[in-house]
Design an enzyme around this catalytic site. Structure first.
Site, PDB file in Angstrom:
ATOM      1  N   HIS A  82      35.413  92.826  42.164  1.00 37.75           N
ATOM      2  CA  HIS A  82      34.856  92.699  40.808  1.00 37.75           C
ATOM      3  C   HIS A  82      35.955  92.328  39.812  1.00 37.75           C
ATOM      4  O   HIS A  82      35.734  91.527  38.893  1.00 37.75           O
ATOM      5  CB  HIS A  82      34.227  94.020  40.354  1.00 37.75           C
ATOM      6  CG  HIS A  82      33.039  94.454  41.159  1.00 37.75           C
ATOM      7  ND1 HIS A  82      33.045  95.537  41.975  1.00 37.75           N
ATOM      8  CD2 HIS A  82      31.785  93.928  41.246  1.00 37.75           C
ATOM      9  CE1 HIS A  82      31.855  95.690  42.544  1.00 37.75           C
ATOM     10  NE2 HIS A  82      31.076  94.715  42.120  1.00 37.75           N
ATOM     11  N   HIS A  87      35.377  97.407  42.390  1.00 38.55           N
ATOM     12  CA  HIS A  87      36.553  97.322  43.267  1.00 38.55           C
ATOM     13  C   HIS A  87      37.300  96.033  42.914  1.00 38.55           C
ATOM     14  O   HIS A  87      36.916  95.309  41.978  1.00 38.55           O
ATOM     15  CB  HIS A  87      36.134  97.371  44.738  1.00 38.55           C
ATOM     16  CG  HIS A  87      35.037  96.391  45.089  1.00 38.55           C
ATOM     17  ND1 HIS A  87      35.215  95.019  45.036  1.00 38.55           N
ATOM     18  CD2 HIS A  87      33.745  96.576  45.445  1.00 38.55           C
ATOM     19  CE1 HIS A  87      34.105  94.418  45.378  1.00 38.55           C
ATOM     20  NE2 HIS A  87      33.177  95.344  45.622  1.00 38.55           N
ATOM     21  N   GLN A 101      22.999  85.107  47.961  1.00 41.34           N
ATOM     22  CA  GLN A 101      22.677  85.471  46.567  1.00 41.34           C
ATOM     23  C   GLN A 101      23.285  84.454  45.597  1.00 41.34           C
ATOM     24  O   GLN A 101      22.643  84.025  44.626  1.00 41.34           O
ATOM     25  CB  GLN A 101      23.213  86.873  46.254  1.00 41.34           C
ATOM     26  CG  GLN A 101      23.167  87.231  44.769  1.00 41.34           C
ATOM     27  CD  GLN A 101      23.626  88.656  44.499  1.00 41.34           C
ATOM     28  OE1 GLN A 101      22.844  89.574  44.603  1.00 41.34           O
ATOM     29  NE2 GLN A 101      24.900  88.826  44.129  1.00 41.34           N
ATOM     30  N   MET A 154      35.764  93.379  50.616  1.00 42.46           N
ATOM     31  CA  MET A 154      35.555  94.504  49.697  1.00 42.46           C
ATOM     32  C   MET A 154      34.082  94.598  49.320  1.00 42.46           C
ATOM     33  O   MET A 154      33.423  93.588  49.055  1.00 42.46           O
ATOM     34  CB  MET A 154      36.414  94.330  48.461  1.00 42.46           C
ATOM     35  CG  MET A 154      37.868  94.556  48.799  1.00 42.46           C
ATOM     36  SD  MET A 154      38.819  94.883  47.338  1.00 42.46           S
ATOM     37  CE  MET A 154      40.435  95.004  48.102  1.00 42.46           C
TER      38      MET A 154
HETATM   39  O1  PAF Z   1      25.635  91.518  43.485  1.00 41.43           O
HETATM   40  C1  PAF Z   1      25.251  92.474  42.787  1.00 41.43           C
HETATM   41  O2  PAF Z   1      26.020  93.394  42.481  1.00 41.43           O
HETATM   42  C2  PAF Z   1      23.798  92.508  42.311  1.00 41.43           C
HETATM   43  O3  PAF Z   1      22.951  91.956  43.256  1.00 41.43           O
HETATM   44  C3  PAF Z   1      23.612  91.854  40.925  1.00 41.43           C
HETATM   45  C4  PAF Z   1      23.928  90.377  40.972  1.00 41.43           C
HETATM   46  C5  PAF Z   1      24.480  92.559  39.899  1.00 41.43           C
HETATM   47  C6  PAF Z   1      22.138  91.989  40.483  1.00 41.43           C
HETATM   48  O4  PAF Z   1      21.751  93.315  40.399  1.00 41.43           O
END
Ligand code: PAF
Length: 283
Positions: A41, A38, A158, A189
């Site tokens: 990204h 989306h 994360q 999003m």
């Molecule tokens: O954020 C994500 O889309 C996932 O956790 C990642 C960092 C691609 C790892 O699979």
């Protein structure tokens, strides 16, 4: 017409393509994704293009970060549209391994992050999650060997986990965070937004509105607990089941009692129907 990016599906082809990209010392930025791309990204891809000469996007729905009851099977997969979007952005290479390439028979190593990964936020509700993320991201970093890696701040914990891990393990990658991209009504999003029914979609921006309300009160010096409790009620009244709404120190993710313990970040996770959404804002 936009030129399709190169696509590597095996480690030897990735190595060849990666070494070709790195010729004449060209810098490489990696955007790790699970596909279903989306505008959030795409913002990461654009940031990557500003940072480095060559851009690699990985598309891999990583099974080790999903618990058995989660949505691995139904996670949206939109390969054709993803490649068209990446072609339009001029991405150089897509790394798209299958599960057996990432986790061959007998695979038995797992990276176990601590620190921000045990802050009591996502880890409390998804105990398997950061081990899976840390393991796959370590593999992506060692496979692609990028100079930079871009991570969206929507998954704020994360982002902190991966930043710490890259430093702790001397992975030689500069982890770069990018601001959350929102829909016009404020909803962050996410690839999972496609799960929302029309009614749930209308209710979903309440997460952002409730955090903004709490942030306004905290900035004004009001009691943090009361501000969060009022916003939690707003979220629950909109039909969510709340996992957490918390005020944390933005760098360490430690709990805070007042604004002076800051900089402060508000983080939320809640379920509407079967869809779990997360979001966060700066105070
Ligand atoms: O954020 C994500 O889309 C996932 O956790 C990642 C960092 C691609 C790892 O699979």
């Amino acid at each position: 017409m936009a030129r399709s990016p190169g696509i590597a599906r095996t480690l030897p082809s990735l190595r060849r393509a990666r070494d070709e990209l790195a010729r004449r010392n060209a810098t490489i930025a990696l955007v790790p994704t699970m596909g279903a791309l989306h505008d959030g990204h795409i913002a990461l891809v654009r940031l990557a293009k500003r940072r480095a000469k060559k851009v690699v996007v990985s598309i891999f729905v990583n099974p080790t970060q999903f618990a058995a009851h989660e949505d691995l099977g139904s996670y949206p997969r939109t390969w054709k549209q993803d490649i068209a979007k990446l072609a339009a952005e001029g991405v150089d290479l897509v790394w798209n391994p299958d599960v057996a390439t990432m986790y061959p028979d007998g695979f038995s190593t797992r990276v176990a992050p601590a620190g921000p990964a045990t802050a009591g936020l996502e880890d409390r509700f998804r105990p398997h999650f950061f081990g899976g993320v840390a393991t796959v991201v370590t593999k992506l970093f060692t496979q692609v060997r990028p100079d930079f890696a871009m991570f969206g701040e929507k998954d704020y914990q994360q982002f902190k986990v991966v930043t710490r891990m890259a430093r702790d393990l001397d992975l030689g990658v500069k982890v770069v965070g990018a601001p959350i991209v929102r829909e016009r009504d404020g909803l962050a999003m996410s690839s999972r937004n496609v799960y929302l029914s029309p009614d749930q979609r209308r209710a979903a921006p309440t997460l952002f509105r409730a955090m903004k309300e709490a942030a306004k009160h905290i900035r004004a010096g009001d009691d943090v607990k009361t501000a969060l409790a009022d916003s939690a009620t707003m979220i629950e009244n909109a039909g969510f089941v709340l996992d957490y709404l918390e005020a944390r120190q933005a760098e360490t993710l430690a709990p805070i009692a007042s604004l002076k313990d800051g900089p402060v970040r508000l983080l939320v996770a809640a379920k509407i129907g079967t869809t779990r959404l997360i979001d966060n804002i700066k105070v």
